[in-house]
Design a protein around this motif. Structure first.
Motif, PDB file in Angstrom:
ATOM      1  N   THR A   1       0.826  -1.207   0.000  1.00 51.17           N
ATOM      2  CA  THR A   1       0.000   0.000   0.000  1.00 51.17           C
ATOM      3  C   THR A   1       0.860   1.257   0.000  1.00 51.17           C
ATOM      4  OG1 THR A   1      -1.864  -1.200   0.904  1.00 51.17           O
ATOM      5  CG2 THR A   1      -1.855   1.175   1.285  1.00 51.17           C
ATOM      6  N   ASN A   2       2.019   1.217   0.630  1.00 52.38           N
ATOM      7  CA  ASN A   2       2.942   2.352   0.525  1.00 52.38           C
ATOM      8  C   ASN A   2       3.365   2.549  -0.940  1.00 52.38           C
ATOM      9  OD1 ASN A   2       2.868   2.869   3.270  1.00 52.38           O
ATOM     10  ND2 ASN A   2       4.756   1.740   3.716  1.00 52.38           N
ATOM     11  N   ALA A   3       3.585   1.442  -1.643  1.00 51.15           N
ATOM     12  CA  ALA A   3       3.955   1.534  -3.062  1.00 51.15           C
ATOM     13  C   ALA A   3       2.809   2.126  -3.870  1.00 51.15           C
ATOM     14  CB  ALA A   3       4.327   0.145  -3.601  1.00 51.15           C
ATOM     15  N   LEU A   4       1.592   1.724  -3.523  1.00 47.25           N
ATOM     16  CA  LEU A   4       0.412   2.254  -4.223  1.00 47.25           C
ATOM     17  C   LEU A   4       0.292   3.765  -4.022  1.00 47.25           C
ATOM     18  CD1 LEU A   4      -2.220   1.468  -5.786  1.00 47.25           C
ATOM     19  CD2 LEU A   4      -3.342   1.396  -3.551  1.00 47.25           C
ATOM     20  N   ILE A   5       0.555   4.213  -2.782  1.00 43.97           N
ATOM     21  CA  ILE A   5       0.481   5.657  -2.491  1.00 43.97           C
ATOM     22  C   ILE A   5       1.532   6.396  -3.326  1.00 43.97           C
ATOM     23  CG2 ILE A   5       0.835   7.428  -0.711  1.00 43.97           C
ATOM     24  CD1 ILE A   5      -0.259   5.318   1.342  1.00 43.97           C
ATOM     25  N   ALA A   6       2.776   5.913  -3.291  1.00 48.17           N
ATOM     26  CA  ALA A   6       3.846   6.591  -4.053  1.00 48.17           C
ATOM     27  C   ALA A   6       3.505   6.590  -5.539  1.00 48.17           C
ATOM     28  CB  ALA A   6       5.188   5.892  -3.803  1.00 48.17           C
ATOM     29  N   GLN A   7       3.067   5.456  -6.046  1.00 42.90           N
ATOM     30  CA  GLN A   7       2.769   5.325  -7.485  1.00 42.90           C
ATOM     31  C   GLN A   7       1.653   6.284  -7.896  1.00 42.90           C
ATOM     32  OE1 GLN A   7      -0.161   3.205  -8.856  1.00 42.90           O
ATOM     33  NE2 GLN A   7       0.410   4.267 -10.744  1.00 42.90           N
ATOM     34  N   SER A   8       0.662   6.434  -7.053  1.00 41.54           N
ATOM     35  CA  SER A   8      -0.477   7.269  -7.447  1.00 41.54           C
ATOM     36  C   SER A   8      -0.100   8.754  -7.462  1.00 41.54           C
ATOM     37  CB  SER A   8      -1.683   7.001  -6.554  1.00 41.54           C
ATOM     38  OG  SER A   8      -1.463   7.557  -5.284  1.00 41.54           O
ATOM     39  N   HIS A   9       1.042   9.106  -6.864  1.00 39.75           N
ATOM     40  CA  HIS A   9       1.496  10.499  -6.912  1.00 39.75           C
ATOM     41  C   HIS A   9       2.626  10.702  -7.912  1.00 39.75           C
ATOM     42  CE1 HIS A   9      -1.192  11.846  -3.807  1.00 39.75           C
ATOM     43  NE2 HIS A   9      -0.975  10.679  -3.224  1.00 39.75           N
ATOM     44  N   ALA A  10       2.807   9.713  -8.782  1.00 41.03           N
ATOM     45  CA  ALA A  10       3.842   9.817  -9.820  1.00 41.03           C
ATOM     46  C   ALA A  10       3.221   9.498 -11.180  1.00 41.03           C
ATOM     47  CB  ALA A  10       4.998   8.870  -9.498  1.00 41.03           C
ATOM     48  N   PRO A  11       2.275  10.343 -11.620  1.00 38.63           N
ATOM     49  CA  PRO A  11       1.520  10.038 -12.843  1.00 38.63           C
ATOM     50  C   PRO A  11       2.376  10.006 -14.111  1.00 38.63           C
ATOM     51  CG  PRO A  11       1.084  12.289 -12.106  1.00 38.63           C
ATOM     52  CD  PRO A  11       1.842  11.614 -11.001  1.00 38.63           C
ATOM     53  N   ASP A  12       3.550  10.635 -14.076  1.00 40.32           N
ATOM     54  CA  ASP A  12       4.390  10.681 -15.288  1.00 40.32           C
ATOM     55  C   ASP A  12       5.348   9.495 -15.383  1.00 40.32           C
ATOM     56  OD1 ASP A  12       3.154  13.103 -15.741  1.00 40.32           O
ATOM     57  OD2 ASP A  12       4.728  14.233 -14.702  1.00 40.32           O
ATOM     58  N   VAL A  13       5.369   8.673 -14.321  1.00 38.97           N
ATOM     59  CA  VAL A  13       6.251   7.491 -14.323  1.00 38.97           C
ATOM     60  C   VAL A  13       5.373   6.286 -14.658  1.00 38.97           C
ATOM     61  CG1 VAL A  13       7.773   6.050 -12.898  1.00 38.97           C
ATOM     62  CG2 VAL A  13       7.720   8.537 -12.551  1.00 38.97           C
ATOM     63  N   PRO A  14       5.786   5.423 -15.605  1.00 37.19           N
ATOM     64  CA  PRO A  14       4.974   4.237 -15.894  1.00 37.19           C
ATOM     65  C   PRO A  14       4.698   3.460 -14.608  1.00 37.19           C
ATOM     66  CG  PRO A  14       6.804   4.422 -17.457  1.00 37.19           C
ATOM     67  CD  PRO A  14       7.020   5.477 -16.411  1.00 37.19           C
ATOM     68  N   ALA A  15       3.428   3.078 -14.416  1.00 40.24           N
ATOM     69  CA  ALA A  15       3.015   2.451 -13.146  1.00 40.24           C
ATOM     70  C   ALA A  15       3.829   1.193 -12.834  1.00 40.24           C
ATOM     71  CB  ALA A  15       1.523   2.119 -13.190  1.00 40.24           C
ATOM     72  N   GLY A  16       4.252   0.494 -13.876  1.00 43.79           N
ATOM     73  CA  GLY A  16       4.995  -0.748 -13.692  1.00 43.79           C
ATOM     74  C   GLY A  16       6.360  -0.572 -13.049  1.00 43.79           C
ATOM     75  N   ARG A  17       6.827   0.669 -12.948  1.00 40.86           N
ATOM     76  CA  ARG A  17       8.134   0.912 -12.313  1.00 40.86           C
ATOM     77  C   ARG A  17       8.043   0.887 -10.797  1.00 40.86           C
ATOM     78  NH1 ARG A  17      11.010   3.875 -15.871  1.00 40.86           N
ATOM     79  NH2 ARG A  17      10.425   3.306 -17.982  1.00 40.86           N
ATOM     80  N   PHE A  18       6.816   0.898 -10.262  1.00 38.32           N
ATOM     81  CA  PHE A  18       6.636   0.865  -8.802  1.00 38.32           C
ATOM     82  C   PHE A  18       6.357  -0.563  -8.367  1.00 38.32           C
ATOM     83  CE2 PHE A  18       6.246   5.316  -9.555  1.00 38.32           C
ATOM     84  CZ  PHE A  18       6.688   5.911  -8.381  1.00 38.32           C
ATOM     85  N   THR A  19       7.205  -1.089  -7.514  1.00 40.11           N
ATOM     86  CA  THR A  19       7.060  -2.466  -7.046  1.00 40.11           C
ATOM     87  C   THR A  19       7.205  -2.498  -5.522  1.00 40.11           C
ATOM     88  OG1 THR A  19       9.442  -2.949  -7.218  1.00 40.11           O
ATOM     89  CG2 THR A  19       8.118  -3.321  -9.196  1.00 40.11           C
ATOM     90  N   ALA A  20       6.667  -3.540  -4.919  1.00 40.59           N
ATOM     91  CA  ALA A  20       6.858  -3.739  -3.477  1.00 40.59           C
ATOM     92  C   ALA A  20       7.475  -5.116  -3.263  1.00 40.59           C
ATOM     93  CB  ALA A  20       5.521  -3.626  -2.730  1.00 40.59           C
ATOM     94  N   MET A  21       8.172  -5.251  -2.152  1.00 40.93           N
ATOM     95  CA  MET A  21       9.006  -6.437  -1.949  1.00 40.93           C
ATOM     96  C   MET A  21       8.264  -7.609  -1.316  1.00 40.93           C
ATOM     97  SD  MET A  21      12.800  -6.660  -0.363  1.00 40.93           S
ATOM     98  CE  MET A  21      12.583  -7.073   1.358  1.00 40.93           C
ATOM     99  N   THR A  22       8.201  -8.721  -2.062  1.00 42.03           N
ATOM    100  CA  THR A  22       7.791 -10.003  -1.480  1.00 42.03           C
ATOM    101  C   THR A  22       8.889 -11.041  -1.716  1.00 42.03           C
ATOM    102  OG1 THR A  22       6.527 -10.513  -3.482  1.00 42.03           O
ATOM    103  CG2 THR A  22       5.293  -9.633  -1.603  1.00 42.03           C
ATOM    104  N   ARG A  23      10.065 -10.573  -2.121  1.00 42.61           N
ATOM    105  CA  ARG A  23      11.158 -11.509  -2.385  1.00 42.61           C
ATOM    106  C   ARG A  23      11.663 -12.182  -1.108  1.00 42.61           C
ATOM    107  NH1 ARG A  23      14.242 -11.934  -7.060  1.00 42.61           N
ATOM    108  NH2 ARG A  23      15.667 -13.674  -6.878  1.00 42.61           N
ATOM    109  N   LEU A  24      11.552 -11.484   0.031  1.00 44.09           N
ATOM    110  CA  LEU A  24      11.958 -12.131   1.282  1.00 44.09           C
ATOM    111  C   LEU A  24      11.019 -13.308   1.584  1.00 44.09           C
ATOM    112  CD1 LEU A  24      13.651 -12.410   3.822  1.00 44.09           C
ATOM    113  CD2 LEU A  24      12.338 -10.545   4.855  1.00 44.09           C
ATOM    114  N   ASP A  25       9.728 -13.100   1.371  1.00 45.72           N
ATOM    115  CA  ASP A  25       8.758 -14.190   1.572  1.00 45.72           C
ATOM    116  C   ASP A  25       9.060 -15.332   0.600  1.00 45.72           C
ATOM    117  OD1 ASP A  25       7.130 -12.470   3.381  1.00 45.72           O
ATOM    118  OD2 ASP A  25       6.925 -11.316   1.538  1.00 45.72           O
ATOM    119  N   HIS A  26       9.377 -14.980  -0.630  1.00 50.04           N
ATOM    120  CA  HIS A  26       9.727 -15.954  -1.671  1.00 50.04           C
ATOM    121  C   HIS A  26      10.954 -16.772  -1.232  1.00 50.04           C
ATOM    122  CE1 HIS A  26      10.286 -17.046  -6.049  1.00 50.04           C
ATOM    123  NE2 HIS A  26      11.536 -17.138  -5.664  1.00 50.04           N
ATOM    124  N   ASN A  27      11.969 -16.091  -0.758  1.00 43.81           N
ATOM    125  CA  ASN A  27      13.187 -16.790  -0.327  1.00 43.81           C
ATOM    126  C   ASN A  27      12.926 -17.667   0.896  1.00 43.81           C
ATOM    127  OD1 ASN A  27      14.646 -15.697  -2.434  1.00 43.81           O
ATOM    128  ND2 ASN A  27      15.590 -14.068  -1.213  1.00 43.81           N
TER     129      ASN A  27
END
Ligand code: NAI
Length: 327
Positions: free
Chosen positions: A135-161
């Motif tokens: 949700t923090n990523a969603l907040i940041a992404q929604s305030h960056a309309p000029d950046v492609p949305a796909g550039r905003f990611t959140a980390m689940t790699r620790l869960d994956h590992n």
């Protein structure tokens, strides 16, 4: 390239920052041929501690480290940034309601999204680690309309590992013998680590373990690992979280190996019934530039229920930040 890649780390004076910065500067994130310039963003009272970390970075004499800038000003920190690691966040204090937590984090991730929008390089890649990460990523992404949305990611790699490690231990094999592990949904206790698509020895891992272990041991062990680390260490996971952040960005820029995928929370395009726009964890591949959600997987009934429950939680978080005017 001889021009250094600009990497911004927020919360640089924190635990994860301390485990992360040295690995970035040594080349473990972007490779041995890529010089880096580090921008450390901290809140004013932590600037001195960030300076201490910078002194130690100097003392490592890393050949790839071309400069360190320390600031409490997000606009300066994200100016020209290529890779932004948003680690600093407001932790939940005793008695804090979820709404208060989301609001406090909105106060951090909204201005950071705006600063990224205003100043980041065209190829900026953003990883949000600070919780509630999706949700923090969603907040940041929604305030960056000029950046492609796909550039905003959140980390689940620790869960994956964590899921790789638990499954490998159960099967008594190496983690490198497992492919196609997936974490679905939210980086929270509702996440769903999926063994039905994960493969070892040419077969689904779910077909090699009993359903009781999968349901009542594996899933809760992975989902509650963070709490177990705090209980054992007396402090939250930092080195493993930093390691996962390194893995996430390294996979993003190097690409996923043929025949495998990883897990990352990315903006949903509606795949697998996850409402469009939510930042949810999926099986993803990278071509070295962009993430793509792996398509066409069959979802069994058990997995469907688990994915839906975690995605519902993400929907509730989005509704809550919408009500607060943060997205
Ligand atoms: P920490 O408390 O040691 O460090 C956080 C740092 O962020 C502090 O130095 C603080 O001054 C700084 N900070 C706070 N607000 C800031 C702002 N507006 N701008 C810049 N810096 C700011 O915490 P730690 O252990 O380093 O964890 C950081 C975050 O990562 C936490 O939210 C934690 O829950 C999260 N986390 C996420 C994981 C994941 O898998 N996604 C795994 C482990 C931790």
């Amino acid at each position: 390239p001889s021009t250094p890649v600009k990497v911004t780390v927020t919360g640089a004076a924190g635990q994860i920052g301390y485990a992360l910065l040295f690995r970035i500067a040594s080349g473990q994130m972007l490779g041995p041929d890529t010089p880096v310039e580090l921008n450390l963003l901290e809140i004013t009272p932590a600037l001195k501690a960030a300076e201490g970390t910078a002194m130690e970075l100097d003392d490592c004499a890393f050949p790839l480290l071309r400069g360190i800038n320390i600031t409490d000003d997000a606009t300066k920190a994200f100016d020209g940034v290529n890779v932004a690691l948003l680690v600093g966040a407001r932790p939940r204090s005793a008695g804090m309601e979820r709404g208060d937590l989301l609001e406090a984090n909105g106060g951090i991730f909204k201005p950071q999204g705006e600063a990224i929008n205003a100043g980041a390089a065209d190829d900026v890649k953003v990883l949000v680690v600070g919780n509630p990460a999706n949700t923090n990523a969603l907040i940041a992404q929604s305030h960056a309309p000029d950046v492609p949305a796909g550039r905003f990611t959140a980390m689940t790699r620790l869960d994956h590992n964590r899921a790789l490690a638990q499954a490998a231990a159960k099967l008594d094999i190496g983690v490198d013998e497992i492919s196609k592990m997936t974490i679905w949904g939210n980086h929270s206790a509702s996440q769903y680590p999926d063994l039905f698509h994960a493969m070892a020895d040419g077969k689904s891992i779910a077909s090699q373990v009993d359903q009781d272990w999968l349901e009542n041991t594996f899933i809760p062990t992975v989902a509650k690992r963070g709490a177990a680390i705090i209980e054992a260490r007396g402090a939250s996971s930092a080195a493993s979280a930093a390691n996962a952040a390194i893995d996430h960005v390294a996979t993003w820029v190097q690409g996923t190996p043929e025949g495998d995928w990883t897990s990352a929370a990315v903006v949903s395009d509606g795949s697998y019934g996850v409402p469009e726009g939510l930042i949810s964890s999926f099986p993803v591949t990278s071509d070295g530039t962009e993430w793509s959600i792996v398509q066409g997987l069959d979802i069994d009934e058990f997995s469907r229920g688990k994915i839906d429950a975690s995605v519902a939680e993400l929907g509730e978080e989005r509704d809550a930040v919408k009500q607060l005017g943060l997205v």
